[in-house]
Every structure is written in C-alpha cells, then in structure tokens.
Design an enzyme around this catalytic site. Structure first.
Site, PDB file in Angstrom:
ATOM      1  N   THR A  39       0.843  -1.203   0.000  1.00  0.00           N
ATOM      2  CA  THR A  39       0.000   0.000   0.000  1.00  0.00           C
ATOM      3  C   THR A  39       0.875   1.248   0.000  1.00  0.00           C
ATOM      4  OG1 THR A  39      -1.689  -1.184   1.228  1.00  0.00           O
ATOM      5  CG2 THR A  39      -1.772   1.213   1.378  1.00  0.00           C
ATOM      6  N   GLY A  40       0.399   2.324  -0.636  1.00  0.00           N
ATOM      7  CA  GLY A  40       1.102   3.600  -0.561  1.00  0.00           C
ATOM      8  C   GLY A  40       1.601   4.064  -1.916  1.00  0.00           C
ATOM      9  N   GLU A 121      -0.434  -5.516   5.985  1.00  0.00           N
ATOM     10  CA  GLU A 121       0.926  -5.490   5.417  1.00  0.00           C
ATOM     11  C   GLU A 121       1.836  -6.450   6.171  1.00  0.00           C
ATOM     12  OE1 GLU A 121       1.179  -0.969   3.594  1.00  0.00           O
ATOM     13  OE2 GLU A 121       1.755  -1.280   5.667  1.00  0.00           O
TER      14      GLU A 121
HETATM   15  C1  5RP Z   1       1.124   2.030   4.356  1.00  0.00           C
HETATM   16  C2  5RP Z   1       2.600   1.858   4.384  1.00  0.00           C
HETATM   17  C3  5RP Z   1       3.376   2.436   3.271  1.00  0.00           C
HETATM   18  O1  5RP Z   1       4.073   1.416   2.620  1.00  0.00           O
HETATM   19  C4  5RP Z   1       4.327   3.459   3.833  1.00  0.00           C
HETATM   20  O2  5RP Z   1       3.561   4.423   4.545  1.00  0.00           O
HETATM   21  C5  5RP Z   1       5.114   4.163   2.737  1.00  0.00           C
HETATM   22  O3  5RP Z   1       4.252   4.918   1.965  1.00  0.00           O
HETATM   23  P1  5RP Z   1       4.746   5.754   0.702  1.00  0.00           P
HETATM   24  O4  5RP Z   1       5.320   4.777  -0.275  1.00  0.00           O
HETATM   25  O5  5RP Z   1       3.485   6.431   0.221  1.00  0.00           O
HETATM   26  O6  5RP Z   1       5.776   6.748   1.180  1.00  0.00           O
HETATM   27  O7  5RP Z   1       3.182   1.283   5.279  1.00  0.00           O
HETATM   28  O8  5RP Z   1       0.527   1.559   5.533  1.00  0.00           O
END
Ligand code: 5RP
Length: 242
Positions: A39-40, A121
């Site tokens: 996610t993200g 996750e």
């Molecule tokens: C979501 C996560 C994401 O992988 C983490 O926050 C990194 O996000 P981004 O790639 O948008 O910087 O753990 O729960």
C-alpha cells in the site's frame, strides 16, 4: 534543488519499476507466483508495473493478495486477480511480497503503517518467502523511533489504556485524526491508530514484541522479523539493491 536531481515522487516510481523489472530478470518474480501487494505511493507504481508485465504476457498465472482497500481497488482497475490470503488459491502462504516503508534502518528494520495498512501489510510480509521494499532516498535513516511516528493499531475501546501502557514504554502516543473526515482515522479493519514517538532511539526488535504484549493492541508498525530486499532510489535516479 540542483538541476538533474530526481524529486522524491520521481524516485518512488524509479525504485518501484526498477525493482519489478530486476526481480523478473533475476527469476525471483515469475509466472504462477502468489504475490502480496503493498500500500502507498511507492507500492502503487510497483503494482502498476506488475500489471504491465501481465498485460504484455511476461507474467502469467499471477495470484495476488492486496494489503488494503487502496490496493484492492488498484488491482481491480489494472486487471490483477486478487484473492483472500485464506483462499484455496493462496492457502495462507505467499512467494513474494512487495511494499513501501516509512523508515528503513541500517539493519533493515522498518517502520510501516503511514497509510494505516500495517496489519495486513505485516500479515502478508510475515507469510511471504521473499519480502521486497521499494523506497525513495528519504526513507533510509540511522535510528528508529524519534522521527517518523510508529503507528500502533488498537481496538477503539482500549484507546486510553493502551496510550497509558505505551507511555510506560517511553512513547508519547497521539490518536491519528482523519483528513476530510471528522474524528479519528478508522483502519480497513475498523480499529484506531495511535502514532508513537520516543525522545530517544529505540531497539525496534525488542519494542515490536513489547508493544504487542499490551492488551488492546492489534499490531504495531515495527517490522523486524523479516529480512527484506530493499530497492532504494537515490536523488541521482540510480536504484540500489541492498
Ligand atoms: C502504508 C505503508 C506504506 O508502505 C508506507 O507508509 C510508505 O508509503 P509511501 O510509499 O506512500 O511513502 O506502510 O501503511
């Protein structure tokens, strides 16, 4: 910013696309695999790149498990078949999971959960034979605990008691508030998030276990029981595999 330096947004895309292509080239990402998809904003271009390889016929028979509503929707839009981790197609085990991170220590201990998806996750990462992190240069840090707040997912009824117990572990915990939603963030699993910071760096390995002993905690965002392969982009645009 000096000319020719990549922004963090550009680095996320570079790291994600390079990781997927390199994993395929090395034979670590193959047809018929069961994949965990993170996610993200860094995981999303990796999901998109996997979808491109599926469309081009380079990857066939892929079965995916999504770690959030965001990822489920992306898979539906991009045509990646998604299953529950409990399904017969997946049977609780994955070949490879690919995800982003909020912080990565030199020991490759992680903080995750900036997008509040830490629970699924971690279930996905800890049940995958190979765990891959894609990241921009801002994510590599020397210590954990004092900069990016550690997300802790809690049952709503235990919000106050868990906050007190976290204080006894040295953490200041703040309830995560929603954006364009009144009140707290409610996770995909119906729980709340307490974001924790310490005055001094913590032993993430020890703290991952200690926090999960608190009654009412569902999971925390320290990931120390896996040894991920990290693809990290630099501001030069070069992606390093660590
Ligand atoms: C979501 C996560 C994401 O992988 C983490 O926050 C990194 O996000 P981004 O790639 O948008 O910087 O753990 O729960």
């Amino acid at each position: 910013m000096p000319k020719n330096e990549c922004t963090l947004a550009e680095q996320k895309i570079l790291a994600a696309r390079h990781a997927v292509d390199d994993l395929i080239r090395r034979g670590e990402l193959r047809s018929n695999m069961k994949l965990g998809l993170g996610t993200g904003s860094t995981a999303m271009p990796a999901v998109a790149r996997i979808a491109e390889h599926i469309r081009e016929g380079n990857l066939t028979g892929i079965r995916a498990v999504a770690t959030s509503f965001q990822t489920t929707i992306a898979c539906e839009d991009l045509g990646i078949p998604v299953f529950s981790l409990n399904s017969k197609e997946i049977s609780g085990e994955l070949d490879l999971a690919i995800d982003g991170a909020d912080e990565i220590s030199p020991a490759k201990h992680l903080i995750k959960g900036g997008g509040a998806a830490l629970l699924l996750e971690k279930i996905v990462a800890y049940n995958s034979a190979l765990f891959v992190i894609v990241a921009d240069s801002s994510k590599r840090v020397t210590t954990l605990g004092t900069r990016f707040a550690l997300p802790v997912e809690v049952i709503s009824e235990a919000r106050v008691s868990v906050t007190r117990a976290l204080a006894s572990l040295g953490a200041q915990a703040l309830l995560r508030e929603g954006v364009r939603k009144a009140g707290p963030v409610v996770t995909d699993n119906g729980n709340l998030i307490l974001d924790c910071v310490w005055k001094e760096a913590v032993d993430a390995y020890q703290m991952e276990e200690a926090i999960n002993q608190i009654v009412g905690v569902v999971e925390n965002g320290f990931f120390t029981r896996t040894s991920p392969i990290v693809y990290a982009a630099a501001n030069t645009g070069i992606v390093e595999r660590v």
